[in-house]
Design an enzyme around this catalytic site. Structure first.
Site, PDB file in Angstrom:
ATOM      1  N   GLN B  37       0.822  -1.208   0.000  1.00  0.00           N
ATOM      2  CA  GLN B  37       0.000   0.000   0.000  1.00  0.00           C
ATOM      3  C   GLN B  37       0.859   1.262   0.000  1.00  0.00           C
ATOM      4  O   GLN B  37       2.057   1.217   0.269  1.00  0.00           O
ATOM      5  CB  GLN B  37      -0.918  -0.006   1.229  1.00  0.00           C
ATOM      6  CG  GLN B  37      -0.190  -0.211   2.549  1.00  0.00           C
ATOM      7  CD  GLN B  37      -1.050  -0.899   3.610  1.00  0.00           C
ATOM      8  OE1 GLN B  37      -2.266  -0.863   3.552  1.00  0.00           O
ATOM      9  NE2 GLN B  37      -0.416  -1.525   4.581  1.00  0.00           N
ATOM     10  N   TYR B  67     -11.195   4.513  18.813  1.00  0.00           N
ATOM     11  CA  TYR B  67     -11.163   3.248  18.057  1.00  0.00           C
ATOM     12  C   TYR B  67     -10.338   2.183  18.768  1.00  0.00           C
ATOM     13  O   TYR B  67     -10.795   1.050  18.958  1.00  0.00           O
ATOM     14  CB  TYR B  67     -10.597   3.522  16.656  1.00  0.00           C
ATOM     15  CG  TYR B  67     -10.345   2.281  15.839  1.00  0.00           C
ATOM     16  CD1 TYR B  67     -11.393   1.617  15.218  1.00  0.00           C
ATOM     17  CD2 TYR B  67      -9.058   1.767  15.699  1.00  0.00           C
ATOM     18  CE1 TYR B  67     -11.165   0.473  14.480  1.00  0.00           C
ATOM     19  CE2 TYR B  67      -8.821   0.622  14.962  1.00  0.00           C
ATOM     20  CZ  TYR B  67      -9.875  -0.022  14.347  1.00  0.00           C
ATOM     21  OH  TYR B  67      -9.642  -1.168  13.614  1.00  0.00           O
ATOM     22  N   GLN B  68      -9.116   2.535  19.167  1.00  0.00           N
ATOM     23  CA  GLN B  68      -8.199   1.541  19.752  1.00  0.00           C
ATOM     24  C   GLN B  68      -8.792   0.938  21.032  1.00  0.00           C
ATOM     25  O   GLN B  68      -8.725  -0.267  21.262  1.00  0.00           O
ATOM     26  CB  GLN B  68      -6.834   2.149  20.100  1.00  0.00           C
ATOM     27  CG  GLN B  68      -6.286   3.172  19.131  1.00  0.00           C
ATOM     28  CD  GLN B  68      -5.759   2.601  17.835  1.00  0.00           C
ATOM     29  OE1 GLN B  68      -5.770   1.388  17.619  1.00  0.00           O
ATOM     30  NE2 GLN B  68      -5.307   3.475  16.962  1.00  0.00           N
ATOM     31  N   GLU B 112       1.188  -8.728  11.533  1.00  0.00           N
ATOM     32  CA  GLU B 112       0.969  -7.579  10.644  1.00  0.00           C
ATOM     33  C   GLU B 112       1.704  -7.865   9.343  1.00  0.00           C
ATOM     34  O   GLU B 112       2.863  -8.290   9.352  1.00  0.00           O
ATOM     35  CB  GLU B 112       1.507  -6.309  11.327  1.00  0.00           C
ATOM     36  CG  GLU B 112       1.763  -5.117  10.417  1.00  0.00           C
ATOM     37  CD  GLU B 112       0.513  -4.568   9.714  1.00  0.00           C
ATOM     38  OE1 GLU B 112      -0.509  -4.365  10.378  1.00  0.00           O
ATOM     39  OE2 GLU B 112       0.576  -4.365   8.477  1.00  0.00           O
ATOM     40  N   GLY B 144      -1.945 -12.469   8.253  1.00  0.00           N
ATOM     41  CA  GLY B 144      -2.788 -12.976   9.338  1.00  0.00           C
ATOM     42  C   GLY B 144      -3.612 -14.185   8.918  1.00  0.00           C
ATOM     43  O   GLY B 144      -3.829 -15.125   9.693  1.00  0.00           O
ATOM     44  N   ASP B 161      -7.683  -5.652  13.506  1.00  0.00           N
ATOM     45  CA  ASP B 161      -7.581  -4.199  13.313  1.00  0.00           C
ATOM     46  C   ASP B 161      -7.128  -3.964  11.877  1.00  0.00           C
ATOM     47  O   ASP B 161      -5.962  -3.759  11.598  1.00  0.00           O
ATOM     48  CB  ASP B 161      -6.571  -3.629  14.309  1.00  0.00           C
ATOM     49  CG  ASP B 161      -6.297  -2.149  14.054  1.00  0.00           C
ATOM     50  OD1 ASP B 161      -7.120  -1.492  13.380  1.00  0.00           O
ATOM     51  OD2 ASP B 161      -5.255  -1.653  14.511  1.00  0.00           O
ATOM     52  N   ASP B 164      -9.845  -0.768   5.444  1.00  0.00           N
ATOM     53  CA  ASP B 164     -11.132  -1.036   4.810  1.00  0.00           C
ATOM     54  C   ASP B 164     -11.033  -2.201   3.797  1.00  0.00           C
ATOM     55  O   ASP B 164      -9.937  -2.583   3.397  1.00  0.00           O
ATOM     56  CB  ASP B 164     -11.652   0.247   4.159  1.00  0.00           C
ATOM     57  CG  ASP B 164     -12.108   1.246   5.218  1.00  0.00           C
ATOM     58  OD1 ASP B 164     -12.982   0.892   6.016  1.00  0.00           O
ATOM     59  OD2 ASP B 164     -11.573   2.361   5.245  1.00  0.00           O
ATOM     60  N   TYR B 229     -12.935   9.426  11.027  1.00  0.00           N
ATOM     61  CA  TYR B 229     -13.382   8.392  10.099  1.00  0.00           C
ATOM     62  C   TYR B 229     -14.615   8.868   9.347  1.00  0.00           C
ATOM     63  O   TYR B 229     -15.385   9.700   9.869  1.00  0.00           O
ATOM     64  CB  TYR B 229     -13.707   7.086  10.840  1.00  0.00           C
ATOM     65  CG  TYR B 229     -12.503   6.359  11.388  1.00  0.00           C
ATOM     66  CD1 TYR B 229     -11.239   6.517  10.829  1.00  0.00           C
ATOM     67  CD2 TYR B 229     -12.621   5.499  12.464  1.00  0.00           C
ATOM     68  CE1 TYR B 229     -10.136   5.833  11.331  1.00  0.00           C
ATOM     69  CE2 TYR B 229     -11.520   4.811  12.972  1.00  0.00           C
ATOM     70  CZ  TYR B 229     -10.281   4.987  12.398  1.00  0.00           C
ATOM     71  OH  TYR B 229      -9.202   4.312  12.902  1.00  0.00           O
TER      72      TYR B 229
END
Lengths: 288, 288
Positions: B37, B67-68, B112, B144, B161, B164, B229
């Site tokens: 990305q 969020y976290q 990750e 993952g 986590d 999108d 967001y």
């Protein structure tokens, strides 16, 4: 009033520096300057029709129901018998549309300062302005502050549907406004007022609550999700002169059938109570 | 990667056409393209440092805690004994930072896929990446999806986590992903996954819940307010294989003193339960 550039409306304001929400414009429907404010109405590409006052989004067709329903039904459903209701502001008609749905409401008085907003809404925002068609509603074009000076002990619920605390709504956030609200209420009266967001305006939210506490026994902040507003969230100051009344608790509960028939899309008795449960940082700040 | 124009970063995406959130940029700190990305990190003028992946805001320093904390403590506090936790994604370290705060957690495995996100976060987002410093955390740079194929019946809680459902995270929204999650869980296991917003993604939220229900006994959607967001809101799919467990109820309750000492700013036991109370239109759509 060069608010639309390259096909996008952008909500840039000193009230929330460094961040900006934009909507893509399909067609500008109305643009005018009244004695009080700049008015812009456009059809957006994906969020329906939008009303902008002095460059700030008041509502979009996609999500306005969250705000209109929550600022209306939290006080109305909390009050045991909300027969007579005053709406201050709300020139688009959205709050009137919701208030008249409540079966116990008999009479709705609305005071809006800007007739141009009302007329433009009737033409371009009929999905909200249809609120004015209810036989329960009497609309007065006048200053809400002045109106209440001459109307004491008259209302069960007063809803202040104002724009932000700049421009024509600035008086609606002062301490003396809460004194007028208290005096205009009948015993056991309940109020709700637009009260800003916890992310950008927390000190302002606290100040407003402090003003209100000088005249009201129980003062709370509730909130709902409204994507088109700054921070995607808006708050409601809810207060009562009756300290035996738990504001978090609805006294009138719509059935699922009623919610569907009345086209109530956000509010429910469960959301009523949950709206008062504040994120820890907000709870902590407001309790200091 | 011309994402910053005239000093503003604008989040334009086909995922939410016709609307756009922008942040004013003070300084670009990092810009690179990994195997997976585009990565951009900048200091904003008013919202702290921001992490952008493929043009989409992952977090800003101002509000990332909402969020976290919520994606972490809803499953952790619901589980009676969350000793062993897997984090899938979360390359910025924010979820690891929260998970290690929970007193019952003994071991945290994180997988990750993109090492460049981890390294850039360690350098430019230390307020989140400090999560990796906990002695409880073991970080693996790998996929993952692949990792879980080889780790069955190992975890009490798994937190996904992800970004999108486009780009590297696309597999994390498929039906087969929930099968893997179920198999990687111990009995009584609980999961949470980033699950989009109810305003723009409601059909997608419903589809994700349907996928999950094929493998999990109880599946719920919770949400919190995150101004940065889209729609100012983000949802969490929370699910368990134990149908005697009420997900809305925390089994572990932080005291006010703990919340303050651990710098937990959004989550509380009250917010835990309130996060599951959905606006009427969402409740109606998801129950159809």
């Amino acid at each position: 009033m060069d608010l639309v550039k390259n096909g996008w409306f952008s909500e840039i304001s000193d009230l929330w520096p460094g961040q900006c929400f934009s909507l893509k414009v399909k067609e500008i429907l109305y643009q005018d300057k009244s004695d009080y404010q700049d008015i812009l109405i456009f059809e957006s590409t994906n969020n329906g029709t939008a009303l902008i006052l002095d460059g700030i989004i008041q509502c979009t067709q996609k999500d306005e129901f969250s705000y209109q329903e929550m600022i209306t039904f939290i006080p109305l459903c909390n009050h045991a018998n909300p027969e007579r209701v005053l709406i201050v502001g709300g020139g688009d008609g959205g709050v009137a549309r919701e208030v008249q749905k409540h079966p116990l409401v008999k009479e709705i008085i609305q005071v809006e300062i800007d007739e141009k907003v009302v007329n433009a809404s009737k033409k371009h925002l009929p999905f909200m302005a249809k609120g004015f068609n209810s036989p329960k509603v009497t609309l007065n074009i006048c200053d809400g502050f002045e109106y209440m000076k001459n109307h004491k002990n008259e209302f069960d619920v007063i809803i202040t549907d104002s724009s932000d605390p700049i421009g024509p709504a600035v008086n609606l956030f002062t301490e003396s406004y809460y004194k007028l609200l208290k005096e205009a209420l009948r015993p056991k009266g309940v109020i709700s007022c637009q009260a800003g967001t916890v992310w950008t305006d927390l000190p302002h939210v606290k100040q407003t609550i402090c003003h209100c506490k000088k005249y009201f026994k129980s003062v709370k902040y509730a909130y709902s999700s409204v994507p088109s507003y700054t921070d995607g969230q808006i708050g409601y100051l809810v207060a009562t002169v009756d300290d035996t009344n738990d504001l978090k608790k609805p006294n009138f509960i719509f059935t699922d059938k009623q919610l569907e028939e009345l086209n109530i899309k956000y509010y429910s008795d469960e959301i009523h109570s949950a709206a008062f449960v504040l994120p820890n940082f907000v709870k902590r700040h407001l309790s200091k």
